[in-house]
Scaffold this motif. Structure first.
Motif, PDB file in Angstrom:
ATOM      1  N   ALA A  39      12.506  13.693  29.869  1.00  9.30           N
ATOM      2  CA  ALA A  39      13.815  13.772  30.540  1.00  9.30           C
ATOM      3  C   ALA A  39      14.289  12.384  30.962  1.00  9.30           C
ATOM      4  CB  ALA A  39      13.734  14.704  31.747  1.00  9.30           C
ATOM      5  N   SER A  40      13.378  11.574  31.480  1.00  7.11           N
ATOM      6  CA  SER A  40      13.743  10.210  31.883  1.00  7.11           C
ATOM      7  C   SER A  40      14.161   9.383  30.674  1.00  7.11           C
ATOM      8  CB  SER A  40      12.569   9.516  32.572  1.00  7.11           C
ATOM      9  OG  SER A  40      12.228  10.191  33.752  1.00  7.11           O
ATOM     10  N   CYS A  41      13.474   9.568  29.569  1.00  8.20           N
ATOM     11  CA  CYS A  41      13.797   8.864  28.329  1.00  8.20           C
ATOM     12  C   CYS A  41      15.200   9.261  27.857  1.00  8.20           C
ATOM     13  CB  CYS A  41      12.749   9.185  27.267  1.00  8.20           C
ATOM     14  SG  CYS A  41      12.931   8.247  25.737  1.00  8.20           S
ATOM     15  N   MET A  42      15.501  10.556  27.912  1.00  9.35           N
ATOM     16  CA  MET A  42      16.826  11.045  27.506  1.00  9.35           C
ATOM     17  C   MET A  42      17.908  10.473  28.430  1.00  9.35           C
ATOM     18  SD  MET A  42      16.049  12.581  24.881  1.00  9.35           S
ATOM     19  CE  MET A  42      16.475  14.036  24.024  1.00  9.35           C
ATOM     20  N   ASN A  43      17.599  10.371  29.720  1.00  3.83           N
ATOM     21  CA  ASN A  43      18.541   9.761  30.660  1.00  3.83           C
ATOM     22  C   ASN A  43      18.786   8.303  30.299  1.00  3.83           C
ATOM     23  OD1 ASN A  43      18.818  12.095  32.158  1.00  3.83           O
ATOM     24  ND2 ASN A  43      17.336  11.492  33.704  1.00  3.83           N
ATOM     25  N   GLY A  44      17.742   7.618  29.836  1.00  2.45           N
ATOM     26  CA  GLY A  44      17.882   6.229  29.392  1.00  2.45           C
ATOM     27  C   GLY A  44      18.849   6.116  28.231  1.00  2.45           C
ATOM     28  N   ILE A  45      18.736   7.041  27.276  1.00  3.02           N
ATOM     29  CA  ILE A  45      19.649   7.050  26.126  1.00  3.02           C
ATOM     30  C   ILE A  45      21.085   7.272  26.598  1.00  3.02           C
ATOM     31  CG2 ILE A  45      20.337   8.372  24.070  1.00  3.02           C
ATOM     32  CD1 ILE A  45      17.288   8.787  23.568  1.00  3.02           C
TER      33      ILE A  45
END
Length: 124
Positions: free
Chosen positions: A101-107
């Motif tokens: 989820a954090s990675c997707m937020n980064g994108i």
């Protein structure tokens, strides 16, 4: 609002895309010239918005055409993304995230910040 911070390193020039809170969202490779670095920034601006998502963390993931964000897990088991331009070149990479989820937020942060982010020189 985010910003591209350009800095000189021993082997050339690179940029970090930082979010409004100062966190680094994505980093470039090291370029040999300022001009090449600026071209990399323009490429991130252009491709971040158009990029599709390829989630390599799911079994049997669907390969999508460039430009794209590739989400994957590294050797340490952390989630990372890389942004690939239309020509397949990697133009920006993320740090490791503990959760997907954090990675997707980064994108999403790259998509939101990159198009209008000003370019500034890093303070030495």
């Amino acid at each position: 609002m985010g910003k591209f911070v350009v800095k000189t390193v021993k082997t050339g020039v690179k940029f970090d895309l930082k979010a409004g809170n100062g966190e680094v969202i994505a980093t470039s490779e090291v370029y040999t010239t300022d001009r090449a670095c600026n071209a990399g920034i323009e490429s991130v601006r252009k491709n971040a918005v158009a990029a599709k998502l390829e989630d390599q963390t799911v079994e049997g993931f669907e390969t999508v055409t460039n430009p794209k964000f590739e989400v994957y897990t590294d050797k340490a088991g952390e989630f990372r993304f890389r942004l690939k331009a239309r020509n397949g070149e990697i133009i920006a990479v993320s740090e490791g995230y503990k959760t997907k989820a954090s990675c997707m937020n980064g994108i999403e942060s790259v998509r939101k910040n990159a198009p209008d982010a000003p370019v500034v020189k890093a303070e030495e």
